[in-house]
Write a protein that holds these residues in place. Structure first.
Motif, short mmCIF file in Angstrom:
data_model
loop_
_atom_site.label_atom_id
_atom_site.label_comp_id
_atom_site.label_asym_id
_atom_site.label_seq_id
_atom_site.Cartn_x
_atom_site.Cartn_y
_atom_site.Cartn_z
N ASP A 273 30.66 54.71 54.19
CA ASP A 273 30.29 55.09 55.11
C ASP A 273 29.48 54.65 55.42
O ASP A 273 29.11 53.94 56.74
CB ASP A 273 30.11 56.50 55.83
N VAL A 274 28.25 55.01 54.82
CA VAL A 274 26.72 54.40 55.09
C VAL A 274 26.58 52.56 55.11
O VAL A 274 26.17 52.03 56.06
CB VAL A 274 26.18 54.95 54.64
N TYR A 275 27.23 53.13 53.91
CA TYR A 275 27.18 51.13 53.39
C TYR A 275 28.16 49.78 53.49
O TYR A 275 27.71 49.17 53.42
CB TYR A 275 26.40 51.07 52.09
N ARG A 276 28.54 50.38 54.27
CA ARG A 276 30.22 49.51 54.15
C ARG A 276 29.63 48.49 55.14
O ARG A 276 30.61 47.16 54.62
CB ARG A 276 31.57 50.49 55.50
N GLY A 277 29.50 48.02 55.93
CA GLY A 277 28.49 46.52 56.55
C GLY A 277 27.74 46.05 56.21
O GLY A 277 27.78 44.93 55.86
N GLN A 278 27.57 46.61 54.49
CA GLN A 278 25.98 46.00 53.53
C GLN A 278 26.82 45.67 52.39
O GLN A 278 26.22 44.29 51.78
CB GLN A 278 24.98 46.41 53.54
N LEU A 279 28.35 46.01 52.14
CA LEU A 279 28.92 45.23 51.39
C LEU A 279 29.53 44.56 50.40
O LEU A 279 30.04 43.29 51.48
CB LEU A 279 30.09 46.91 51.02
N ARG A 280 29.17 43.80 49.66
CA ARG A 280 30.08 42.03 49.17
C ARG A 280 30.78 42.83 48.08
O ARG A 280 30.19 42.69 46.79
CB ARG A 280 28.58 41.56 48.70
N PRO A 281 32.22 42.95 48.14
CA PRO A 281 32.71 42.89 46.45
C PRO A 281 33.29 42.39 46.13
O PRO A 281 33.34 40.55 46.94
CB PRO A 281 34.06 43.73 47.90
N PHE A 282 33.80 41.86 45.14
CA PHE A 282 34.68 41.19 43.99
C PHE A 282 35.64 41.64 43.06
O PHE A 282 35.29 42.91 43.40
CB PHE A 282 33.81 40.21 43.83
N GLU A 283 36.36 40.50 43.05
CA GLU A 283 37.48 40.75 42.24
C GLU A 283 37.19 41.07 40.57
O GLU A 283 36.71 41.71 40.31
CB GLU A 283 38.82 39.81 42.25
N LYS A 284 36.71 39.63 40.13
CA LYS A 284 36.76 40.51 38.96
C LYS A 284 35.42 40.13 38.31
O LYS A 284 35.35 40.57 37.50
CB LYS A 284 37.61 39.22 38.08
N GLU A 285 34.12 38.89 39.14
CA GLU A 285 33.43 38.62 38.20
C GLU A 285 32.32 37.53 39.60
O GLU A 285 32.75 37.62 40.02
CB GLU A 285 33.01 37.86 37.20
N TYR A 286 31.27 37.95 39.02
CA TYR A 286 30.08 37.22 40.68
C TYR A 286 28.91 37.78 40.33
O TYR A 286 28.33 37.91 39.08
CB TYR A 286 30.19 38.29 41.67
N GLU A 287 28.32 36.21 40.58
CA GLU A 287 26.68 35.70 39.92
C GLU A 287 26.07 35.81 41.00
O GLU A 287 26.04 35.29 42.45
CB GLU A 287 26.21 34.55 39.78
N VAL A 288 25.28 36.73 41.18
CA VAL A 288 23.59 37.90 42.55
C VAL A 288 23.24 37.24 42.28
O VAL A 288 22.50 36.60 43.50
CB VAL A 288 23.99 39.43 41.81
N ALA A 289 22.68 36.79 41.23
CA ALA A 289 21.13 35.82 41.23
C ALA A 289 21.37 34.53 40.08
O ALA A 289 22.01 35.06 39.36
CB ALA A 289 20.06 36.89 40.76
N PRO A 290 20.57 33.62 39.83
CA PRO A 290 20.78 32.84 38.30
C PRO A 290 20.44 34.09 37.42
O PRO A 290 19.91 34.48 36.81
CB PRO A 290 19.24 31.94 39.02
#
Length: 304
Positions: A186-203
């Motif tokens: 509830d608190v963070y829903r607007g900031q969520l960045r969901p991914f399916e299997k894999e995601y590169e967050v930073a280099p």
């Protein structure tokens, strides 16, 4: 890998007789392991499918109490490509029965890390000892408004109606886990960045869903300049090296969790890369060695 000074902000405000932070690098990626403290848990939770005699023998071999053991809580701060990534956030301070945990806000300050410098949060899963720190007023209010929170889509979906039928937790815990995860979403829903299997967050910083412990449980893989390190979340516990087939009471799919653990440990033993995990003894930096059908925890030598 060698120790590096990842503190780029203010000097530490206090000193500690027992260190709660440890810095290292993975190529050009800076990593700081931070202890959120320890939780007391009953040892039976470590091995719900083990014979009592086998668990007792393992505890004795490890010089651990048969009544209660300290469960470490480790968090990581990762810097790469101009981004500062917090991996998990510890327990928080809303659980008075656990006064030795929930230290993240204080220890970020002690390490000279300004919470406002954190650009991204990666969550291995939504158990309370991984998300509680982000709900603490002393930390939550200091985070930037454009903070991105990354987690597997399957994890967010699971906690909409969580299934505890295959877990073996102390009676109050499922309800607390459910309430904490619901509040977090509830608190963070607007900031969520969901991914399916894999995601590169930073280099060189990838989050990869494994499932098992929870449906969306994920690990974080770091790679730079030929160096590699994996933050394994709850895929690996202390007994998981000697007894990788043992089920943890917090596993939502015990059999799949064991398969994930064995597969990951085999990979790390073959590659030689370093491992850190939430519940291994701080700072948890180690290598994995094969030992017949099991594995060995080989701690890294601290680089002072």
């Amino acid at each position: 890998m060698s120790r590096v000074d990842t503190v780029r902000t203010a000097a530490p405000r206090n000193d500690e007789l027992v260190p709660s932070r440890y810095a290292l690098n993975v190529g050009d990626i800076d990593v700081m392991m931070i202890s959120d403290g320890v939780l007391p848990i009953p040892p039976a939770t470590l091995a719900t499918n083990a014979a009592t005699a086998d668990l007792s023998a393992w505890l004795s071999d490890m010089f651990l109490s048969p009544e209660v053991i300290d469960w470490p809580l480790n968090v990581a701060v990762v810097r790469s490509g101009g981004r500062t990534v917090l991996v998990d956030s510890g327990l928080g301070t809303e659980f008075p029965d656990f006064p030795r945990a929930g230290q993240l806000a204080m220890r970020l300050d002690a390490a000279g890390i300004d919470p406002a410098s954190v650009t991204d949060v990666v969550l291995t899963h939504l158990h309370m000892d991984h998300i509680g720190g982000l709900l603490v007023d002393g930390l939550r209010g200091r985070l930037r408004p454009d903070l991105r929170v990354h987690l597997a889509s399957a994890e967010a979906e699971f906690w909409a109606a969580p299934d505890f039928s295959r877990t073996d937790m102390p009676a109050p815990v499922p309800d607390v886990l459910r309430r904490t995860a619901s509040r977090f979403l509830d608190v963070y829903r607007g900031q969520l960045r969901p991914f399916e299997k894999e995601y590169e967050v930073a280099p060189g910083v990838r989050i990869c869903r494994t499932g098992g412990h929870t449906p969306g449980h994920s690990v974080v893989r770091l790679e730079s300049g030929g160096d590699r390190l994996t933050f394994a979340g709850d895929a690996v516990f202390q007994c998981g090296f000697d007894k990788p087939e043992w089920h943890n009471g917090f596993d939502h799919d015990p059999e799949e969790s064991a398969r994930v653990r064995i597969r990951l440990l085999k990979e790390l033993a073959a590659s030689g890369e370093q491992l850190v995990a939430t519940h291994l003894p701080f700072p948890s930096v180690c290598h994995v060695a094969a030992a017949g059908d099991a594995f060995r925890f080989v701690p890294a030598v601290w680089d002072h």
